[in-house]
Every structure is written in C-alpha cells, then in structure tokens.
Motif scaffolding. Structure first.
Motif, PDB file in Angstrom:
ATOM      1  N   TYR A 170      36.073  39.714  46.504  1.00  0.00           N
ATOM      2  CA  TYR A 170      37.088  39.495  45.469  1.00  0.00           C
ATOM      3  C   TYR A 170      36.532  38.677  44.298  1.00  0.00           C
ATOM      4  O   TYR A 170      37.042  38.766  43.176  1.00  0.00           O
ATOM      5  CB  TYR A 170      38.294  38.744  46.049  1.00  0.00           C
ATOM      6  CG  TYR A 170      39.033  39.493  47.123  1.00  0.00           C
ATOM      7  CD1 TYR A 170      39.127  40.881  47.113  1.00  0.00           C
ATOM      8  CD2 TYR A 170      39.666  38.813  48.159  1.00  0.00           C
ATOM      9  CE1 TYR A 170      39.809  41.576  48.098  1.00  0.00           C
ATOM     10  CE2 TYR A 170      40.358  39.494  49.153  1.00  0.00           C
ATOM     11  CZ  TYR A 170      40.419  40.873  49.118  1.00  0.00           C
ATOM     12  OH  TYR A 170      41.098  41.553  50.106  1.00  0.00           O
ATOM     13  N   LEU A 171      35.491  37.891  44.581  1.00  0.00           N
ATOM     14  CA  LEU A 171      34.869  37.061  43.538  1.00  0.00           C
ATOM     15  C   LEU A 171      33.704  37.786  42.885  1.00  0.00           C
ATOM     16  O   LEU A 171      32.875  37.162  42.216  1.00  0.00           O
ATOM     17  CB  LEU A 171      34.394  35.740  44.149  1.00  0.00           C
ATOM     18  CG  LEU A 171      35.475  34.904  44.861  1.00  0.00           C
ATOM     19  CD1 LEU A 171      34.873  33.657  45.481  1.00  0.00           C
ATOM     20  CD2 LEU A 171      36.601  34.547  43.906  1.00  0.00           C
ATOM     21  N   ASN A 172      33.644  39.116  43.103  1.00  0.00           N
ATOM     22  CA  ASN A 172      32.627  39.970  42.480  1.00  0.00           C
ATOM     23  C   ASN A 172      31.199  39.609  42.898  1.00  0.00           C
ATOM     24  O   ASN A 172      30.257  39.786  42.127  1.00  0.00           O
ATOM     25  CB  ASN A 172      32.739  39.935  40.947  1.00  0.00           C
ATOM     26  CG  ASN A 172      34.072  40.474  40.453  1.00  0.00           C
ATOM     27  OD1 ASN A 172      34.430  41.614  40.733  1.00  0.00           O
ATOM     28  ND2 ASN A 172      34.816  39.639  39.739  1.00  0.00           N
ATOM     29  N   MET A 173      31.068  39.108  44.107  1.00  0.00           N
ATOM     30  CA  MET A 173      29.743  38.829  44.631  1.00  0.00           C
ATOM     31  C   MET A 173      29.197  40.089  45.290  1.00  0.00           C
ATOM     32  O   MET A 173      29.893  40.727  46.073  1.00  0.00           O
ATOM     33  CB  MET A 173      29.797  37.686  45.659  1.00  0.00           C
ATOM     34  CG  MET A 173      28.444  37.253  46.188  1.00  0.00           C
ATOM     35  SD  MET A 173      28.575  35.901  47.411  1.00  0.00           S
ATOM     36  CE  MET A 173      29.064  34.534  46.345  1.00  0.00           C
ATOM     37  N   ALA A 231      41.779  36.489  37.181  1.00  0.00           N
ATOM     38  CA  ALA A 231      40.639  37.403  37.098  1.00  0.00           C
ATOM     39  C   ALA A 231      40.899  38.771  37.693  1.00  0.00           C
ATOM     40  O   ALA A 231      40.087  39.678  37.514  1.00  0.00           O
ATOM     41  CB  ALA A 231      39.426  36.772  37.789  1.00  0.00           C
ATOM     42  N   ARG A 232      42.020  38.950  38.399  1.00  0.00           N
ATOM     43  CA  ARG A 232      42.244  40.222  39.076  1.00  0.00           C
ATOM     44  C   ARG A 232      42.385  41.389  38.100  1.00  0.00           C
ATOM     45  O   ARG A 232      42.178  42.547  38.473  1.00  0.00           O
ATOM     46  CB  ARG A 232      43.473  40.139  39.983  1.00  0.00           C
ATOM     47  CG  ARG A 232      44.786  39.878  39.266  1.00  0.00           C
ATOM     48  CD  ARG A 232      45.926  39.731  40.276  1.00  0.00           C
ATOM     49  NE  ARG A 232      46.066  40.910  41.096  1.00  0.00           N
ATOM     50  CZ  ARG A 232      46.841  41.941  40.769  1.00  0.00           C
ATOM     51  NH1 ARG A 232      47.542  41.926  39.655  1.00  0.00           N
ATOM     52  NH2 ARG A 232      46.933  42.987  41.570  1.00  0.00           N
ATOM     53  N   HIS A 238      33.142  42.487  32.728  1.00  0.00           N
ATOM     54  CA  HIS A 238      33.739  41.485  31.838  1.00  0.00           C
ATOM     55  C   HIS A 238      33.516  40.074  32.376  1.00  0.00           C
ATOM     56  O   HIS A 238      33.212  39.146  31.612  1.00  0.00           O
ATOM     57  CB  HIS A 238      35.233  41.761  31.676  1.00  0.00           C
ATOM     58  CG  HIS A 238      35.936  40.757  30.818  1.00  0.00           C
ATOM     59  ND1 HIS A 238      35.737  40.661  29.450  1.00  0.00           N
ATOM     60  CD2 HIS A 238      36.824  39.778  31.130  1.00  0.00           C
ATOM     61  CE1 HIS A 238      36.476  39.691  28.956  1.00  0.00           C
ATOM     62  NE2 HIS A 238      37.155  39.129  29.969  1.00  0.00           N
ATOM     63  N   ILE A 239      33.662  39.914  33.690  1.00  0.00           N
ATOM     64  CA  ILE A 239      33.450  38.588  34.295  1.00  0.00           C
ATOM     65  C   ILE A 239      31.993  38.149  34.118  1.00  0.00           C
ATOM     66  O   ILE A 239      31.719  37.001  33.773  1.00  0.00           O
ATOM     67  CB  ILE A 239      33.834  38.628  35.782  1.00  0.00           C
ATOM     68  CG1 ILE A 239      35.340  38.837  35.925  1.00  0.00           C
ATOM     69  CG2 ILE A 239      33.409  37.341  36.494  1.00  0.00           C
ATOM     70  CD1 ILE A 239      35.813  39.034  37.351  1.00  0.00           C
ATOM     71  N   ARG A 247      31.388  31.214  34.833  1.00  0.00           N
ATOM     72  CA  ARG A 247      31.324  29.851  35.397  1.00  0.00           C
ATOM     73  C   ARG A 247      32.520  29.591  36.313  1.00  0.00           C
ATOM     74  O   ARG A 247      32.392  28.937  37.350  1.00  0.00           O
ATOM     75  CB  ARG A 247      31.268  28.826  34.275  1.00  0.00           C
ATOM     76  CG  ARG A 247      29.933  28.777  33.534  1.00  0.00           C
ATOM     77  CD  ARG A 247      29.834  27.531  32.674  1.00  0.00           C
ATOM     78  NE  ARG A 247      30.810  27.575  31.587  1.00  0.00           N
ATOM     79  CZ  ARG A 247      30.578  28.089  30.387  1.00  0.00           C
ATOM     80  NH1 ARG A 247      29.399  28.640  30.113  1.00  0.00           N
ATOM     81  NH2 ARG A 247      31.515  28.068  29.450  1.00  0.00           N
ATOM     82  N   ALA A 248      33.683  30.113  35.908  1.00  0.00           N
ATOM     83  CA  ALA A 248      34.863  29.946  36.752  1.00  0.00           C
ATOM     84  C   ALA A 248      34.685  30.666  38.097  1.00  0.00           C
ATOM     85  O   ALA A 248      35.124  30.183  39.138  1.00  0.00           O
ATOM     86  CB  ALA A 248      36.097  30.478  36.033  1.00  0.00           C
TER      87      ALA A 248
END
Length: 345
Positions: A170-173, A231-232, A238-239, A247-248
């Motif tokens: 979910y954190l795009n990792m 961020a969803r 974009h992130i 950074r967030a």
C-alpha cells in the motif's frame, strides 16, 4: 513455568521476560531462512518443502533436550520427593546440598506450596470461577487483565506483523524490497524487546511503560491513516516524482517500525506481567489461564478480520480503527491501571 520454577530468585523475572524476547528472535531466524530459500528455489516445490522440513530440526533439538533437563524442584516438592528436589537445586546452582542458598530456596518453595494447598483446600473448580468473577475486588483484577489482552491484540501490532508485505505494498514499496523490509521489521522488534526487557521496564514501571508505548502506537497509526487516506488517489509514479509525497511515504514506512517498538514497550508483554502480579494466589492459576484463553480468541478475531478491514475500510480506515483502539486503551490505562500494579492485591 519451567523457567520461573528453576531460576534463582534474583534473576527469575528477567529470565521469564527473556522468553518473549527469544520468541521474537525465532521470528527473525524464521523469516531470513524462508527468504533465502525462496530466493534459492524460486518457482520450485522445494521453496515450501525445505522450510517445512527444517521445522523438524528445532523440534528434534527441543525434544532431545528435555531428557537433559532436570525436573522442576518445585514439582518434586509438590509430590513429596524432597531429597531429589534438594539435589536438583544443588545441581542448578552448582552449590553443595547444605549451602545456605540451596536450603533457603527449598524452604521458600515449601512455604509457597503449603500456602497454595491451604488456599484452595475444599474449593471446587466452579467455586474458584465464581471467586474470580463475583467479588468486586477480584472482578476488577480480572477486568484489568482481560482488557490488557484485548487492547494488546487489537492495537494493530498483530495485524501489521501478519500482513506487513501487503501493507508495504500500500506504501508503493516494490515486492522484493517489501519482503526484505519485513525481515528487518522482525529484527527491530527483537532488538527493542531485548533492550526494553533488560534496561527499561524495571526502572520506569508498568504503567509508564504502557502509556509510553501506547502513545507511540497511537501517533504512528494516526500518521499511517492520514497518509493512506491522502495518497490512495495518487499513482505510484506521482508519489515517486513528488518529493514531499515521497518523503511522506518514507515516513509511513518508518512509522510502521516505530509502531512495533511502541508495542514492545507497551502491550506486548504487559498482559503476562500484570496477570502474574495482581491475582491472589488462591485464584491465580485459574484466572491467568482464563486470560490466556481470551488472548488467543482476540488474536484469532483480529487475524481473521484484518484482511476484510483493509479492503472494506479502504486501507486507511483500518489504521484509523486501530488508532482509536489505542487511544481508548491509553485513557483506560490512565484511569484504571494502578501506579504500582501489586497494590491491586
């Protein structure tokens, strides 16, 4: 129980707490073994067959090791084998049978056993259940431990641990990075648990430990809920291309690690310690067993509910829910947890 019954009095509490620390260490070993085998045998049946087979190794060591362990001297005294109990304590302490420390340990165990037998004489199991739940002072003790297990399991720590690769997603990792980060998360939990059990808990006390840990959990869960809620609607590109959002995202990953540290400081081991300290000896065994039964019920419920919560509540809502649980638990600890737990006696 075995550790508590064979350890010298001066280090008994420390060794008992290290049991949970070793559980965390086992998780670290388990992850990195699985991670290495997954990389080595990707796409093959050996990927799951070897880790399953390897679990027999510690089981075999543990099983063989039981034949090398001495019987608990407390149990030996309980069944009337006093001479064998003295010899066992002498062996465990590496002291002669007549040494004052050996004699003192035996006398303390005998007096405790005598008191326990007198405490429950003539009482049926049902009588003890009623004694746990009906008198106000005992009901308050039971509620204190019951709520500790409830808040421990529903504070988000178990959910994050079990579904961490999904949450990192979910954190795009990237999946490869998320898998490795899960292992480092286990390392952080082990190290923080070790440091806390050795250096912190006996100095700042149970109540302040809880409030510190819960505050860390609440703060990090609120941050995660806010980040995921904002961020969803953003794409991964974009992130990555927006420095402030990137950074967030990094901060959200850090928040997960800090949340694990907060859980170790607060709710991880406290239900066990509180349960061992607040009950009168007459009902302690039964009441602690009842508390552990609820512990696993709450664990099961949280484990089953988390995937649905992440889906139905759009990820951020699940973390907001856990944050609310932590906030309520902070209020509960502030008003209900005594400054010195043994004062509940």
């Amino acid at each position: 129980m075995y550790i508590s019954e064979i350890a010298p009095k001066r280090i008994r509490g420390l060794l008992a707490i290290q049991y949970s620390t070793c559980q965390q260490l086992g998780s670290v070993f388990g992850f990195f073994i699985n991670y290495g085998l997954t990389k080595a045998y990707a796409g093959k049946d050996l990927q799951w067959m070897v880790p399953t087979l390897l679990q027999l190794v510690p089981a075999a060591i543990w099983g063989f090791g039981t034949f090398l362990c001495v019987e608990s001297p407390r149990w030996l005294l309980y069944v009337g084998r006093r001479e064998q109990a003295i010899a066992t304590v002498s062996r465990l302490r590496s002291l002669p049978n007549g040494h004052p420390e050996v004699i003192s340990d035996i006398q303390i165990m005998e007096s405790q056993i005598l008191y326990e037998r007198e405490a429950v004489v003539g009482a049926t199991q049902w009588d003890l259940v009623k004694e746990v739940l009906i008198p106000v002072e005992n009901r308050r003790r039971f509620l204190l431990v019951f709520m500790a297990h409830l808040f421990s399991q529903w504070s988000g720590a178990s959910a994050i641990t079990q579904y961490l690769p999904t949450i990192f997603g979910y954190l795009n990792m990237p999946s490869e990075t998320a898998s490795l980060a899960t292992g480092f998360y286990a390392v952080v939990k082990f190290v923080s648990c070790l440091i806390f059990s050795l250096l912190v808990i006996d100095f700042i006390g149970r109540r302040r430990s809880l409030m510190t840990g819960i505050t860390l959990q609440t703060t990090t869960l609120v941050y995660l809920a806010c980040y995921l809620g904002i961020a969803r609607t953003m794409t991964a590109a974009h992130i990555s291309n927006t420095p402030s959002v990137s950074r967030a995202s990094t901060g959200a990953v850090a928040a997960i690690f800090i949340h694990g540290v907060g859980w170790n400081i607060g709710w991880h081991g406290m239900p066990y310690l509180i349960g061992a300290e607040v009950y009168p000896i007459r009902i302690r065994s039964l009441a602690v067993s009842m508390g552990m039964a609820f512990h696993w019920v709450f664990f099961f419920g949280c484990s089953r509910a988390t995937p649905d919560m992440l889906e139905v509540m759009q990820e951020w809502g699940a973390f907001a829910f856990f944050a609310c649980i932590c906030f309520v638990s902070l209020i509960y600890v502030f008003f209900a947890m005594p400054v010195s737990v043994p004062l509940v006696r």
